[in-house]
Design a protein around this motif. Sequence first.
Motif, PDB file in Angstrom:
ATOM      1  N   ILE A  62       0.817  -1.222   0.000  1.00  0.00           N
ATOM      2  CA  ILE A  62       0.000   0.000   0.000  1.00  0.00           C
ATOM      3  C   ILE A  62       0.851   1.273   0.000  1.00  0.00           C
ATOM      4  O   ILE A  62       0.317   2.377   0.045  1.00  0.00           O
ATOM      5  CB  ILE A  62      -0.955   0.022   1.209  1.00  0.00           C
ATOM      6  N   LYS A  63       2.166   1.109  -0.039  1.00  0.00           N
ATOM      7  CA  LYS A  63       3.054   2.278  -0.005  1.00  0.00           C
ATOM      8  C   LYS A  63       2.688   3.256  -1.118  1.00  0.00           C
ATOM      9  O   LYS A  63       2.545   2.886  -2.280  1.00  0.00           O
ATOM     10  CB  LYS A  63       4.504   1.823  -0.168  1.00  0.00           C
ATOM     11  N   GLY A  64       2.561   4.534  -0.739  1.00  0.00           N
ATOM     12  CA  GLY A  64       2.214   5.571  -1.712  1.00  0.00           C
ATOM     13  C   GLY A  64       0.719   5.799  -1.850  1.00  0.00           C
ATOM     14  O   GLY A  64       0.283   6.769  -2.477  1.00  0.00           O
ATOM     15  N   SER A  65      -0.095   4.922  -1.266  1.00  0.00           N
ATOM     16  CA  SER A  65      -1.547   5.082  -1.344  1.00  0.00           C
ATOM     17  C   SER A  65      -2.061   5.902  -0.166  1.00  0.00           C
ATOM     18  O   SER A  65      -1.316   6.224   0.756  1.00  0.00           O
ATOM     19  CB  SER A  65      -2.228   3.707  -1.348  1.00  0.00           C
ATOM     20  N   GLY A  66      -3.347   6.216  -0.186  1.00  0.00           N
ATOM     21  CA  GLY A  66      -3.940   6.990   0.892  1.00  0.00           C
ATOM     22  C   GLY A  66      -3.987   6.239   2.209  1.00  0.00           C
ATOM     23  O   GLY A  66      -4.097   6.856   3.278  1.00  0.00           O
ATOM     24  N   LYS A  67      -3.895   4.907   2.153  1.00  0.00           N
ATOM     25  CA  LYS A  67      -3.959   4.100   3.365  1.00  0.00           C
ATOM     26  C   LYS A  67      -2.624   4.050   4.109  1.00  0.00           C
ATOM     27  O   LYS A  67      -2.573   3.697   5.290  1.00  0.00           O
ATOM     28  CB  LYS A  67      -4.384   2.670   3.015  1.00  0.00           C
ATOM     29  N   ALA A  68      -1.546   4.367   3.415  1.00  0.00           N
ATOM     30  CA  ALA A  68      -0.208   4.152   3.972  1.00  0.00           C
ATOM     31  C   ALA A  68       0.066   5.037   5.183  1.00  0.00           C
ATOM     32  O   ALA A  68       0.735   4.614   6.131  1.00  0.00           O
ATOM     33  CB  ALA A  68       0.847   4.376   2.898  1.00  0.00           C
ATOM     34  N   GLU A  69      -0.416   6.281   5.161  1.00  0.00           N
ATOM     35  CA  GLU A  69      -0.071   7.223   6.219  1.00  0.00           C
ATOM     36  C   GLU A  69      -0.478   6.711   7.596  1.00  0.00           C
ATOM     37  O   GLU A  69       0.346   6.646   8.511  1.00  0.00           O
ATOM     38  CB  GLU A  69      -0.722   8.577   5.948  1.00  0.00           C
ATOM     39  N   LEU A  70      -1.746   6.321   7.758  1.00  0.00           N
ATOM     40  CA  LEU A  70      -2.212   5.825   9.050  1.00  0.00           C
ATOM     41  C   LEU A  70      -1.516   4.522   9.412  1.00  0.00           C
ATOM     42  O   LEU A  70      -1.139   4.314  10.574  1.00  0.00           O
ATOM     43  CB  LEU A  70      -3.726   5.611   9.019  1.00  0.00           C
ATOM     44  N   ALA A  71      -1.334   3.656   8.420  1.00  0.00           N
ATOM     45  CA  ALA A  71      -0.700   2.364   8.683  1.00  0.00           C
ATOM     46  C   ALA A  71       0.733   2.546   9.188  1.00  0.00           C
ATOM     47  O   ALA A  71       1.157   1.885  10.145  1.00  0.00           O
ATOM     48  CB  ALA A  71      -0.719   1.505   7.422  1.00  0.00           C
ATOM     49  N   GLU A  72       1.497   3.440   8.567  1.00  0.00           N
ATOM     50  CA  GLU A  72       2.883   3.653   8.989  1.00  0.00           C
ATOM     51  C   GLU A  72       2.948   4.304  10.366  1.00  0.00           C
ATOM     52  O   GLU A  72       3.856   4.011  11.155  1.00  0.00           O
ATOM     53  CB  GLU A  72       3.613   4.504   7.946  1.00  0.00           C
ATOM     54  N   PHE A  73       1.996   5.178  10.657  1.00  0.00           N
ATOM     55  CA  PHE A  73       1.951   5.809  11.982  1.00  0.00           C
ATOM     56  C   PHE A  73       1.647   4.765  13.055  1.00  0.00           C
ATOM     57  O   PHE A  73       2.309   4.707  14.096  1.00  0.00           O
ATOM     58  CB  PHE A  73       0.890   6.908  11.985  1.00  0.00           C
ATOM     59  N   ASN A  74       0.647   3.927  12.788  1.00  0.00           N
ATOM     60  CA  ASN A  74       0.297   2.858  13.726  1.00  0.00           C
ATOM     61  C   ASN A  74       1.448   1.860  13.884  1.00  0.00           C
ATOM     62  O   ASN A  74       1.694   1.340  14.975  1.00  0.00           O
ATOM     63  CB  ASN A  74      -0.958   2.121  13.262  1.00  0.00           C
ATOM     64  N   TYR A  75       2.136   1.606  12.790  1.00  0.00           N
ATOM     65  CA  TYR A  75       3.260   0.665  12.789  1.00  0.00           C
ATOM     66  C   TYR A  75       4.358   1.152  13.741  1.00  0.00           C
ATOM     67  O   TYR A  75       4.902   0.379  14.539  1.00  0.00           O
ATOM     68  CB  TYR A  75       3.791   0.554  11.371  1.00  0.00           C
ATOM     69  N   ALA A  76       4.653   2.443  13.658  1.00  0.00           N
ATOM     70  CA  ALA A  76       5.655   3.019  14.562  1.00  0.00           C
ATOM     71  C   ALA A  76       5.185   2.921  16.014  1.00  0.00           C
ATOM     72  O   ALA A  76       5.952   2.539  16.918  1.00  0.00           O
ATOM     73  CB  ALA A  76       5.923   4.472  14.186  1.00  0.00           C
TER      74      ALA A  76
END
Length: 308
Positions: A62-76
Amino acid sequence: MTKVHQYIFIFLASLLTFGCGEFYKLEKSTNWDELYEAANRYYDEGEHNKAIILYDRVLPVIKGSGKAELAEFNYAYAHFRTKRYIEAAEYFKTFFDTYNRSPLAEEALFMNAYSLYLDSPDFNLDQRSSKEAVNAIQLFMNRFPESDSYERAISMIDNLQKRFEEKAFEESKMYYRLTEGLFPGEFYRACIVNFQNFAKSFPDSDYNEELAFKLVEVSAAYAERSVFDKKEERFSQSLDFAKDFMKKYPESKYLETVNEIHAESKEKLDDHYDIKEKYEARTAEALKIREEEKKNQEATEALKKVGN
């Protein structure tokens, strides 16, 4: 075990089996929307290890998609919640660098600094990671000076600076203890440099009075044990340290001892001047005699040449 307890046990075991089976299927799934929703759900439910596993699978897709931002934040945050602070710091910083215009960017940069802060060791251990934390906190403060977390960041830096101070003080005490050995010369010199550097690095430290006293004490001992040609310079330095101490700490509990060391050093320096003066006088007299002998010898040789 009663039948009621048996039913409860069977029900709970079924839930556990179902949960494990569901997660096992998700691990093998290639339905990225399903994986994304499941990862977020596990994160929200506090199942952070499971969320990390699913985010690891779905994030590259999903990298580069609209879903990536929240996912990467949650991942951190999932790494942070599981106390993997070094990894969390890296992921929060990556998030900030990637989404620096995001409403979550400020929190991400703060969490980068906070993660490093939590990973920093006690004062008696290597403080390199603490210095990285200070740099990260200062970066946050420079970037977001109006942040609600600004005062919290200041308190974090104050705490880390205290660790640096404790570490430096322990090192100073170590050098001081080493002067009690059989060959203290180099350690006297190391103490003098170390104590002065400590005062420059931590001018407001409560330890400065004690180290200033030890500086007088060590410098006097170093001067006394020095070779003749170095005594004048080192006793003079010790006297300067004593005068500085008396001026800066007129009410100190060490003042009486400093006065005694100052008087002894002054007396020894005066003795040194007397010995030096006598030595120079004898040296000058010996030089004068040699010059006269040389002249007499030259005159005798000249007379012999005339006679020949």
